[in-house]
Motif scaffolding. Structure first.
Motif, short mmCIF file in Angstrom:
data_model
loop_
_atom_site.label_atom_id
_atom_site.label_comp_id
_atom_site.label_asym_id
_atom_site.label_seq_id
_atom_site.Cartn_x
_atom_site.Cartn_y
_atom_site.Cartn_z
N ILE A 6 -47.25 15.47 10.06
CA ILE A 6 -48.52 14.67 9.72
C ILE A 6 -48.85 15.67 9.08
CG2 ILE A 6 -50.60 13.83 9.99
CD1 ILE A 6 -49.73 11.80 12.30
N HIS A 7 -49.28 15.80 7.53
CA HIS A 7 -49.20 17.38 7.29
C HIS A 7 -50.52 17.13 6.13
CE1 HIS A 7 -46.18 19.38 8.47
NE2 HIS A 7 -45.76 18.48 8.82
N ASP A 8 -51.68 15.99 6.69
CA ASP A 8 -53.07 15.98 5.63
C ASP A 8 -53.41 14.79 6.32
OD1 ASP A 8 -52.50 13.09 4.09
OD2 ASP A 8 -50.47 14.39 3.41
N LYS A 9 -55.26 15.00 5.90
CA LYS A 9 -55.66 13.86 6.41
C LYS A 9 -55.73 12.19 6.10
CE LYS A 9 -60.60 13.53 7.55
NZ LYS A 9 -60.70 12.20 7.39
N GLU A 10 -55.07 12.38 4.69
CA GLU A 10 -55.09 10.62 4.62
C GLU A 10 -53.65 10.46 5.22
OE1 GLU A 10 -55.22 13.81 2.25
OE2 GLU A 10 -57.15 13.12 1.65
N THR A 11 -52.88 11.51 5.54
CA THR A 11 -51.83 10.35 6.12
C THR A 11 -52.56 9.64 7.88
OG1 THR A 11 -49.89 11.73 4.56
CG2 THR A 11 -49.10 10.31 7.50
N LEU A 12 -53.38 11.49 8.33
CA LEU A 12 -53.40 10.44 9.73
C LEU A 12 -55.00 9.20 9.61
CD1 LEU A 12 -53.75 11.55 13.27
CD2 LEU A 12 -55.50 13.43 12.21
N ASP A 44 -55.51 3.87 10.98
CA ASP A 44 -55.84 2.32 10.97
C ASP A 44 -55.12 1.86 11.60
OD1 ASP A 44 -58.40 3.95 10.48
OD2 ASP A 44 -57.88 3.51 8.68
N GLY A 45 -53.09 2.16 10.86
CA GLY A 45 -53.01 1.48 11.36
C GLY A 45 -52.70 1.30 12.50
N SER A 46 -52.15 1.60 13.46
CA SER A 46 -52.43 2.15 15.25
C SER A 46 -52.85 0.77 15.51
CB SER A 46 -52.08 3.02 15.93
OG SER A 46 -53.16 3.80 15.03
N SER A 47 -54.54 0.90 15.08
CA SER A 47 -55.54 0.39 15.71
C SER A 47 -55.59 -1.14 15.77
CB SER A 47 -57.15 1.16 15.56
OG SER A 47 -58.11 0.17 15.57
N ALA A 48 -55.15 -1.10 13.75
CA ALA A 48 -54.93 -2.77 13.91
C ALA A 48 -53.56 -2.98 14.01
CB ALA A 48 -54.40 -3.18 12.33
N LYS A 49 -52.80 -2.84 14.66
CA LYS A 49 -51.28 -3.29 15.92
C LYS A 49 -51.81 -3.12 16.67
CE LYS A 49 -46.99 -4.52 16.46
NZ LYS A 49 -46.86 -5.56 15.57
N TYR A 50 -52.68 -2.49 17.42
CA TYR A 50 -53.08 -3.03 18.70
C TYR A 50 -54.18 -3.87 19.32
CZ TYR A 50 -56.53 -1.35 22.71
OH TYR A 50 -57.26 -1.26 24.35
N HIS A 51 -55.30 -4.59 18.29
CA HIS A 51 -55.27 -5.65 18.70
C HIS A 51 -54.62 -6.72 17.94
CE1 HIS A 51 -59.17 -2.42 17.50
NE2 HIS A 51 -59.41 -3.48 18.65
N GLU A 52 -53.68 -6.50 17.11
CA GLU A 52 -53.05 -8.00 17.09
C GLU A 52 -52.32 -8.48 18.45
OE1 GLU A 52 -49.10 -8.54 14.73
OE2 GLU A 52 -49.93 -7.11 13.93
N LEU A 53 -51.63 -7.04 19.63
CA LEU A 53 -51.11 -7.13 20.43
C LEU A 53 -52.33 -7.89 21.02
CD1 LEU A 53 -48.41 -4.33 20.17
CD2 LEU A 53 -48.00 -6.52 20.55
N MET A 54 -53.21 -7.17 21.35
CA MET A 54 -54.50 -7.88 22.27
C MET A 54 -54.71 -9.26 22.41
SD MET A 54 -56.31 -6.51 24.99
CE MET A 54 -56.82 -4.71 24.46
N LYS A 55 -54.70 -9.54 20.99
CA LYS A 55 -54.69 -11.11 20.91
C LYS A 55 -53.31 -12.00 20.80
CE LYS A 55 -55.99 -14.17 17.32
NZ LYS A 55 -55.00 -14.76 17.74
N THR A 56 -52.36 -11.59 20.91
CA THR A 56 -50.85 -12.24 22.19
C THR A 56 -51.29 -11.82 23.15
OG1 THR A 56 -50.01 -10.78 19.48
CG2 THR A 56 -48.61 -11.48 21.51
N ILE A 57 -51.28 -10.58 23.75
CA ILE A 57 -51.64 -11.09 25.33
C ILE A 57 -52.86 -12.20 25.40
CG2 ILE A 57 -52.00 -9.49 27.30
CD1 ILE A 57 -50.89 -7.49 25.80
N LYS A 58 -53.77 -12.63 25.75
CA LYS A 58 -55.02 -13.10 25.30
C LYS A 58 -54.56 -14.47 25.30
CE LYS A 58 -59.12 -9.55 25.16
NZ LYS A 58 -59.98 -8.93 24.56
#
Length: 603
Positions: A464-470, A475-489
């Protein structure tokens, strides 16, 4: 208290006779925790601990070959050679929690940094006030509404309420507080001090929780050893135990190890024919032996740690260590306390920044389990181990991005090299190495510099060499986290509904004759009063069946199969959920650290 799936204990352990196991026979027994000394003594007798083998030698050692755990997040903390007193202490303290505190504990388990060992989890139970929970707050938008409307963190006139981006506000709050959304609501660390009430010493476990206060029949008496005697006997026994685990021959030596924030005498264990081994803190092992008088337990635990270390040891190309051009790509910095590491700093190149110091490391390998690195020492530089250009001055220039190491084979310059693009990591490391900015010094005092250094290493490892990538990764990991949370619930809700219907089916079958008799009695009040509970259960079952989508009662076998499938899906999602949760938190922490670092530069 009812644990997961209505179990009446937090976990069960399959205690196994180690001697029999090494002979190819699995002899053991399941034990529910918490337990008693009397029950454990009977278990030991039944599995043959204290009995003798064909050569007259007693079976003295045991280990735990499996667990059934009904507390989320605890299973991976439980090892083969756990102290049974400590396990019982943990189980007893969990049993003493009421439903409210147990939910508080489960939420804290998902966010706390103090969950790395049984000792940590025991202390976590006594530090629940360190973590604040907002039940029902399950998203950034929920959190934004809660902070503004319930906590009154911002005065918003009614006519502006519809223009507030509650989700963005909640996301900023969660990142700034490093809070997390869990199955129990939003949880944040209050930053209060974490008190270590239990230090891991068996002698400090209250008597009422101890269960290993009996002597195993046939157990050998062992004279108390001093430190030097302990070292020699321990080394011989470790060799024997590692041989049983498939390490035919190992070299063992003792040497002093100097690390940041600690110095100790280590027992170095290196497999024959290898150049990579494991350093084991022999001083800690002796201290545990003195405190517990349990030599076999200390030996078993050490064997597990050393064998695991050898299994995970990275393969290192020694010739590559002598190539400066190759090694400069692995160069990183670490910020440490200057006072706590005064002896170490006398022998390594470093830069001082008031009460902090920047040292240099070559990171050889890194993974989720940790990293293997080499500290740059004065001797490494003095003997020009990596060539004539390997100097302290050049180290600083490479870190700052001001110097490239010389090429071994000069290349023809046919065109002007491209202007180096801005690199986030290089820019931060340059400012850290300079350490002259007043804003940075103030920032370093306020924030966790060790965590920040880990964030920089994290950025390097993930390219990771720039803020845009970070930002995109956050955002991507947060979206995946909530998707998995919904699957579990979703799976949990279906499993709960499955259990309810199955219970109704069983109740319906059990009460069918009683209800038939009630109907034949002409719905007699006297009959009803005599069989109120059974009739109530039957009516509840019929009402539940009437609400099924097709009105058809499913078979118990089908429900069992559905439950097993849902449980399998939940476990698979939960395994990925734990991974993505850590990944999301790492990205969020890195982003927060980078933003606070650059904000300090404006001071």
């Amino acid at each position: 208290m009812a644990y997961e799936y209505d179990h009446d204990c937090p976990f069960e352990a399959f205690i196994t006779n180690l001697g029999k196991y090494n002979e190819g026979e699995l002899v053991g027994e399941w034990v529910k925790f918490p337990t008693t000394s009397e029950e454990l003594q009977k278990v030991f007798e039944r599995i043959g601990i204290g009995s003798k083998d064909d050569f007259g030698n007693p079976y003295e050692e045991w280990f735990i070959s499996d667990y059934d755990c009904y507390v989320d997040g605890l299973y991976e903390k439980l090892g083969e050679y756990e102290n049974l007193d400590e396990l019982n202490y943990l189980a007893s303290k969990l049993d003493e929690l009421d439903d409210h505190d147990y939910n508080h504990f489960q939420a804290a388990m998902q966010i706390s940094d103090y969950t790395g060992s049984i000792k940590d989890v025991i202390n976590l139970i006594d530090n629940l006030d360190k973590y604040e929970i907002y039940p029902g707050v399950e998203s950034n938008a929920d959190l934004g509404h809660y902070y503004i409307e319930e906590l009154g963190m911002m005065e918003v006139p009614d006519y502006l309420a519809d223009y507030i981006d509650y989700e963005a506000y909640g996301r900023d709050v969660a990142i700034n507080e490093m809070g997390q959304f869990t199955d129990y609501g939003y949880v944040r660390d209050t930053q209060e001090y974490f008190t270590e009430y239990y230090d891991g010493d068996r002698e400090n476990i209250p008597d009422e929780y101890r269960v290993m206060d009996f002597k195993v029949s046939g157990e050998k008496e062992r004279k108390t050893m001093n430190y030097e005697t302990f070292k020699q006997e321990f080394a011989e026994d470790i060799k024997e135990k590692l041989y049983e685990r498939g390490y035919d021959d190992v070299r063992i030596s003792f040497n002093n190890v100097e690390k940041t924030n600690q110095n100790y005498e280590a027992m170095s264990v290196v497999p024959e024919g290898s150049n990579v081994g494991v350093n084991f803190n022999i001083e800690n092992a002796f201290a545990n032996y003195e405190h517990t008088d349990d030599y076999a337990g200390v030996l078993a635990s050490a064997t597990m740690v050393i064998a695991d270390g050898l299994d995970r040891a990275p393969a290192i190309d020694v010739s590559a260590l002598m190539d400066y051009e190759n090694m400069k790509e692995k160069l990183s910095v670490e910020v440490i306390s200057a006072d706590a590491n005064a002896d170490l700093l006398a022998n390594v190149p470093h830069d001082r920044m008031e009460d902090l110091a920047v040292v240099y490391r070559f990171v050889m390998e890194s993974s989720e389990d940790g990293r293997a690195s080499i500290l740059v020492t004065n001797n490494l530089i003095r003997f020009r181990s990596l060539g004539e250009d390997f100097t302290e001055e050049n180290l600083k220039k490479v870190i700052a991005g001001e110097k490239e190491p010389p090429e071994k084979i000069p290349e023809r310059k046919e065109a002007k090299p491209e202007k180096r693009k801005f690199d986030l990591v290089v820019d931060i490391q340059k400012k850290m190495a300079q350490g002259k900015n007043g804003g940075y010094v103030q920032w370093a005092k306020k924030y966790n510099v060790k965590q920040f250094a880990e964030s920089i290493l994290f950025l390097q490892q993930h390219d990771i060499h720039d803020k845009e990538t970070l930002d995109a990764l956050v955002d991507g990991s947060s979206a995946k986290y909530h998707e998995l949370m919904k699957t579990i619930k979703d799976a949990e809700e279906k499993m709960a509904a499955n259990k309810v219907i199955k219970t109704h089916i069983i109740n319906y079958a059990k009460t069918r004759e009683t209800y038939s008799a009630y109907r034949k009695s002409g719905y007699s009040k006297k009959f009803y009063e005599a069989h109120r509970d059974e009739i109530t259960l039957h009516k509840a079952a019929k009402e539940a069946f009437s609400k099924l989508p097709d009105g058809k009662i499913p078979k118990v076998k089908d429900l069992n199969e559905e439950f097993a499938r849902l449980l399998s899906e939940k476990k698979a999602a939960y395994s990925e959920y734990k991974k993505i949760k850590k990944e999301m938190r790492d990205y969020q922490i890195a982003k927060q650290n980078v933003e606070s670092f650059y904000a300090a530069q404006q001071m």
